[in-house]
Write a protein that holds these residues in place. Structure first.
Motif, short mmCIF file in Angstrom:
data_model
loop_
_atom_site.label_atom_id
_atom_site.label_comp_id
_atom_site.label_asym_id
_atom_site.label_seq_id
_atom_site.Cartn_x
_atom_site.Cartn_y
_atom_site.Cartn_z
N GLY A 41 1.41 -14.53 -10.38
CA GLY A 41 2.03 -13.32 -9.71
C GLY A 41 0.69 -12.44 -9.40
O GLY A 41 0.34 -11.86 -8.45
N LEU A 42 -0.08 -12.04 -10.51
CA LEU A 42 -1.13 -11.07 -10.60
C LEU A 42 -2.27 -11.61 -9.61
O LEU A 42 -2.80 -10.85 -8.75
N MET A 43 -2.54 -12.86 -9.60
CA MET A 43 -3.56 -13.63 -8.57
C MET A 43 -3.20 -13.41 -7.45
O MET A 43 -3.99 -13.37 -6.55
N GLU A 44 -1.93 -13.66 -7.11
CA GLU A 44 -1.57 -13.52 -5.60
C GLU A 44 -1.89 -11.89 -5.10
O GLU A 44 -2.11 -11.98 -3.83
N ALA A 45 -1.64 -11.27 -5.65
CA ALA A 45 -1.91 -9.74 -5.28
C ALA A 45 -3.09 -8.83 -5.72
O ALA A 45 -3.39 -7.99 -5.36
N LEU A 46 -4.21 -9.85 -6.67
CA LEU A 46 -5.31 -9.03 -6.95
C LEU A 46 -6.24 -8.88 -6.09
O LEU A 46 -6.62 -9.22 -5.01
N PRO A 47 -6.64 -7.54 -6.07
CA PRO A 47 -7.47 -6.82 -4.94
C PRO A 47 -8.93 -6.96 -5.43
O PRO A 47 -9.24 -7.67 -6.65
N GLU A 48 -9.82 -6.55 -4.60
CA GLU A 48 -11.19 -6.72 -4.97
C GLU A 48 -11.59 -5.87 -6.14
O GLU A 48 -11.15 -4.80 -6.34
N ARG A 49 -12.48 -6.28 -7.00
CA ARG A 49 -12.96 -5.63 -8.12
C ARG A 49 -11.89 -5.06 -9.13
O ARG A 49 -11.80 -3.87 -9.44
#
Length: 265
Positions: free
Chosen positions: A106-114
């Motif tokens: 789930g974290l990787m689905e929403a992960l933003p830049e930097r």
């Protein structure tokens, strides 16, 4: 003696057990998930070292590429609302609820830049998984020594401003699958006020319809994700931490029950 008939029979028996036994299905899928984590971490570590030569927040995009494929293996879908709220060109603290070992997907689905995470120090020693977390720039905290943790958080604050980082924290402090949110710990809120950056809450719906270790359930399913409006901290001081915590907790808890479609406890 021919081995193939025995091998075929063993595979058919295993397939039958998987179909018949909920526990076998659960542990088979957990084992597969852990194996994928190790294999993906090993492969991603090689790519990260070849691409960036060592520890860098830029490696998170490589890690993300590997992890995003996991959902297809397990039949999971993510529906994200408000993703554009994460498209910031300045630092912020991201907080989300923490339910299980599947949260990484789930974290990787929403992960933003930097964006990097804060994790417990014990994870650093999990072989290839610990290595790829280190290469991704994740900050490790020893929760058993509060003085050390405070020092690390101060360093995180300096680096997130200097390097324009977004920092992702699970404010509950531990995994929680009881159908509600645990009380929040103060670290994320001290960090946001110390650096005067906004807090962006992200809420994941309950996994209980497809994942429940108590009942040995692990099937396919849909996770609803909602990114809430940023909560500013400009002008706030340490004295405002309790109120800030309560504001975030109430907003996330209300959203959790709504998107999970369960009644508030």
């Amino acid at each position: 003696m021919e081995l193939w008939p025995w091998v075929t029979a063993a595979l058919l028996l295993l397939l039958l057990l998987v179909q018949l036994s909920r526990s076998v299905r659960f542990y088979s899928r957990i084992t597969l998930y852990c194996a994928l984590c190790v294999l993906a971490s090993t492969a991603a570590s090689v790519v990260c070292l070849l691409r960036h030569g060592g520890r860098s927040v830029e490696n998170m995009r490589i890690i993300q590429w590997f992890v995003l494929s996991f959902k297809y293996v397990f039949g999971l879908r993510f529906e994200i609302k408000g993703r554009q709220k994460l498209e910031l060109d300045h630092p912020c603290v991201i907080i989300s609820n923490h339910q299980s070992i599947l949260d990484m997907m789930g974290l990787m689905e929403a992960l933003p830049e930097r964006c990097v995470q804060i994790a417990k120090r014990e994870l650093l020693f999990l072989g290839p998984v610990g290595l790829i977390m280190y290469l991704g720039g994740i900050f490790f905290i020893n929760r058993q020594h509060s003085r050390t943790a405070v020092t690390v958080m101060a360093d995180v604050g300096e680096r997130m401003v200097r390097e324009n980082l977004k920092v992702w924290i699970y404010p509950e402090g531990t995994r929680n699958d009881n159908g509600d949110l645990l009380p929040f710990k103060k670290g994320a809120f001290y960090l946001a006020i110390q650096t005067q950056v906004p807090i962006i809450p992200i809420v994941y719906s309950s996994f209980s319809s497809f994942y429940n270790p108590k009942t040995k359930l692990f099937s396919s399913g849909t996770i609803r994700v909602e990114v809430l409006d940023a909560i500013p901290t400009s002008g706030l001081t340490v004295a405002d931490v309790p109120k800030l915590m309560d504001t975030c907790h109430q907003a996330m808890r209300t959203t959790f029950f709504r998107i999970s479609k369960i009644a508030a406890q």
